[in-house]
Design a protein around this motif. Structure first.
Motif, PDB file in Angstrom:
ATOM      1  N   ALA A  43       0.838  -1.206   0.000  1.00  0.00           N
ATOM      2  CA  ALA A  43       0.000   0.000   0.000  1.00  0.00           C
ATOM      3  C   ALA A  43       0.872   1.255   0.000  1.00  0.00           C
ATOM      4  CB  ALA A  43      -0.911  -0.004   1.227  1.00  0.00           C
ATOM      5  N   TRP A  44       1.886   1.277   0.872  1.00  0.00           N
ATOM      6  CA  TRP A  44       2.779   2.442   0.946  1.00  0.00           C
ATOM      7  C   TRP A  44       3.483   2.662  -0.381  1.00  0.00           C
ATOM      8  CZ3 TRP A  44       8.027   3.224   0.334  1.00  0.00           C
ATOM      9  CH2 TRP A  44       8.523   4.458   0.786  1.00  0.00           C
ATOM     10  N   LEU A  45       3.954   1.591  -0.991  1.00  0.00           N
ATOM     11  CA  LEU A  45       4.671   1.700  -2.265  1.00  0.00           C
ATOM     12  C   LEU A  45       3.757   2.221  -3.371  1.00  0.00           C
ATOM     13  CD1 LEU A  45       7.346   1.167  -3.733  1.00  0.00           C
ATOM     14  CD2 LEU A  45       6.547  -1.156  -4.198  1.00  0.00           C
ATOM     15  N   PHE A  47       2.072   6.254  -7.342  1.00  0.00           N
ATOM     16  CA  PHE A  47       0.983   6.995  -7.976  1.00  0.00           C
ATOM     17  C   PHE A  47       0.829   8.411  -7.431  1.00  0.00           C
ATOM     18  CE2 PHE A  47      -0.116   2.640  -9.031  1.00  0.00           C
ATOM     19  CZ  PHE A  47      -0.646   2.749 -10.309  1.00  0.00           C
ATOM     20  N   ALA A  48       1.680   8.794  -6.481  1.00  0.00           N
ATOM     21  CA  ALA A  48       1.633  10.136  -5.880  1.00  0.00           C
ATOM     22  C   ALA A  48       0.200  10.502  -5.487  1.00  0.00           C
ATOM     23  CB  ALA A  48       2.206  11.171  -6.847  1.00  0.00           C
ATOM     24  N   ILE A  72      -6.614   9.983   0.133  1.00  0.00           N
ATOM     25  CA  ILE A  72      -6.694   8.705  -0.582  1.00  0.00           C
ATOM     26  C   ILE A  72      -5.530   7.813  -0.179  1.00  0.00           C
ATOM     27  CG2 ILE A  72      -6.652   7.601  -2.853  1.00  0.00           C
ATOM     28  CD1 ILE A  72      -8.033  10.086  -3.963  1.00  0.00           C
ATOM     29  N   ALA A  73      -4.332   8.402  -0.046  1.00  0.00           N
ATOM     30  CA  ALA A  73      -3.152   7.632   0.352  1.00  0.00           C
ATOM     31  C   ALA A  73      -3.361   6.996   1.731  1.00  0.00           C
ATOM     32  CB  ALA A  73      -1.916   8.534   0.376  1.00  0.00           C
ATOM     33  N   TRP A  94       1.503  11.705   5.413  1.00  0.00           N
ATOM     34  CA  TRP A  94       0.416  12.337   4.675  1.00  0.00           C
ATOM     35  C   TRP A  94      -0.534  13.115   5.583  1.00  0.00           C
ATOM     36  CZ3 TRP A  94       2.161   7.533   2.803  1.00  0.00           C
ATOM     37  CH2 TRP A  94       2.615   7.551   1.485  1.00  0.00           C
ATOM     38  N   LEU A  95      -0.976  12.485   6.683  1.00  0.00           N
ATOM     39  CA  LEU A  95      -1.917  13.113   7.612  1.00  0.00           C
ATOM     40  C   LEU A  95      -1.556  12.712   9.043  1.00  0.00           C
ATOM     41  CD1 LEU A  95      -5.374  12.511   5.837  1.00  0.00           C
ATOM     42  CD2 LEU A  95      -4.164  14.690   6.025  1.00  0.00           C
TER      43      LEU A  95
END
Length: 315
Positions: free
Chosen positions: A85-87, A92-93, A98-99, A154-155
């Motif tokens: 998932a991390w990769l 896909f930036a 969403i990330a 990311w968050l």
């Protein structure tokens, strides 16, 4: 009651159809399903309560009987899917919400649907049930830790808040299910017979609620999210099988590991995302639920054929 049990079996056998149908309906008529967003957490608790009703001591005997096989399954579950998932988020930036959603579903334990798919694929059902049970019980600690480790860039992620949420959403309902099973004894069997109906209705409602709440964002970036979800699931299924092969597992065990790794508890992912992030962060979990309930039966059909081919070659 027999009619209800028959209906439950039919609904359970056509799970993927109902998930897909109601996801499409929620996309085109979101107003019909928006009230369900308030029920996401209780519905997940109902599913976990059902899991508690069905858990038995025998489900954990495999841990003592084949500790290395169970350990491999647990490690594969919590290493392959989160790291994949991390990769994918990096490649896909993906936007932050969403990330986080993709990583969140990757960090969840295996889903109970994996046990049904393993049975159909002629895998090692006892091993499948044990891996699902152990990863689910470890989820309150492992899932928040992995999300904090992988998604914090990311968050902001609160380990404590997620830990408490998973205790409430997962362990407490399972414990109540176990207590009910102990108190009611044989009378639980009737309830267990209709659990597929309750589980399917609950998952379908969760998926529909998430799709309805994020209809606009799905219309905007749904194809990208779906592509990531399909890759995530496919890589998990493939690497799970390869991990089993690398460690010399039998064909039945390799199938089991593949399915256990590739199929996630997407209901938990959607509930956590909705509670701690946003409806958009829950979209990957909702789409994962739609997709893995399509890819799982398809792969099981292929795996089932592999058993037949091996039997022919040995005869």
């Amino acid at each position: 009651m027999q009619a209800l049990i028959a209906l439950s079996r039919f609904i359970g056998n056509t799970f993927a159809v109902w998930v897909l149908l109601f996801a499409v309906m929620a996309f085109f008529q979101p107003s019909w399903f928006l009230p369900l967003t308030a029920w996401i957490v209780p519905l997940l608790g109902l599913i976990m309560f059902g899991m508690g009703l069905t858990l038995k001591g025998a489900d954990f005997q495999e841990v003592a009987r084949r500790p290395l096989a169970v350990l491999l399954g647990v490690l594969a579950q919590f290493i392959i899917m989160p790291s994949t998932a991390w990769l994918l988020c990096q490649v896909f930036a993906l936007p932050p919400e969403i990330a986080v959603g993709v990583i969140l579903v990757g960090c969840c334990p295996g889903g109970t649907a994996s046990n049904v798919i393993t049975w159909f694929a002629r895998g090692d059902l006892a091993l499948s049930v044990s891996i699902t049970a152990v990863t689910t019980l470890l989820a309150p600690l492992v899932t928040p830790a992995l999300i904090w480790l992988l998604a914090s860039e990311w968050l902001p992620v609160s380990f404590n808040a997620m830990f408490i949420s998973i205790l409430k959403m997962v362990l407490l309902p399972i414990a109540l299910g176990l207590i009910a099973q102990r108190l009611l004894g044989e009378r639980v069997k009737t309830a267990v017979e209709v659990l597929p109906l309750i589980s399917v209705v609950s998952i379908v409602a969760i998926v529909a609620a998430v799709v309805a709440a994020s209809q606009g964002k799905i219309a905007e970036s749904g194809l990208l999210i779906m592509a990531v979800v399909m890759l995530h699931n496919g890589i998990g299924l493939g690497l799970g099988y390869l991990a089993g092969r690398l460690f010399g597992m039998s064909l039945a065990q390799r199938k089991t590991l593949s399915i256990e790794v590739g199929m996630q508890n997407s209901g938990l992912g959607a509930a956590l995302a909705s509670a701690h992030f946003s409806p958009l962060a829950a979209v990957p979990s909702a789409l994962f639920s739609v997709w893995h309930n399509l890819s799982g039966p398809l792969l099981a059909t292929i795996y089932r054929r592999m058993s037949q081919d091996s039997e022919k070659s040995s005869s």
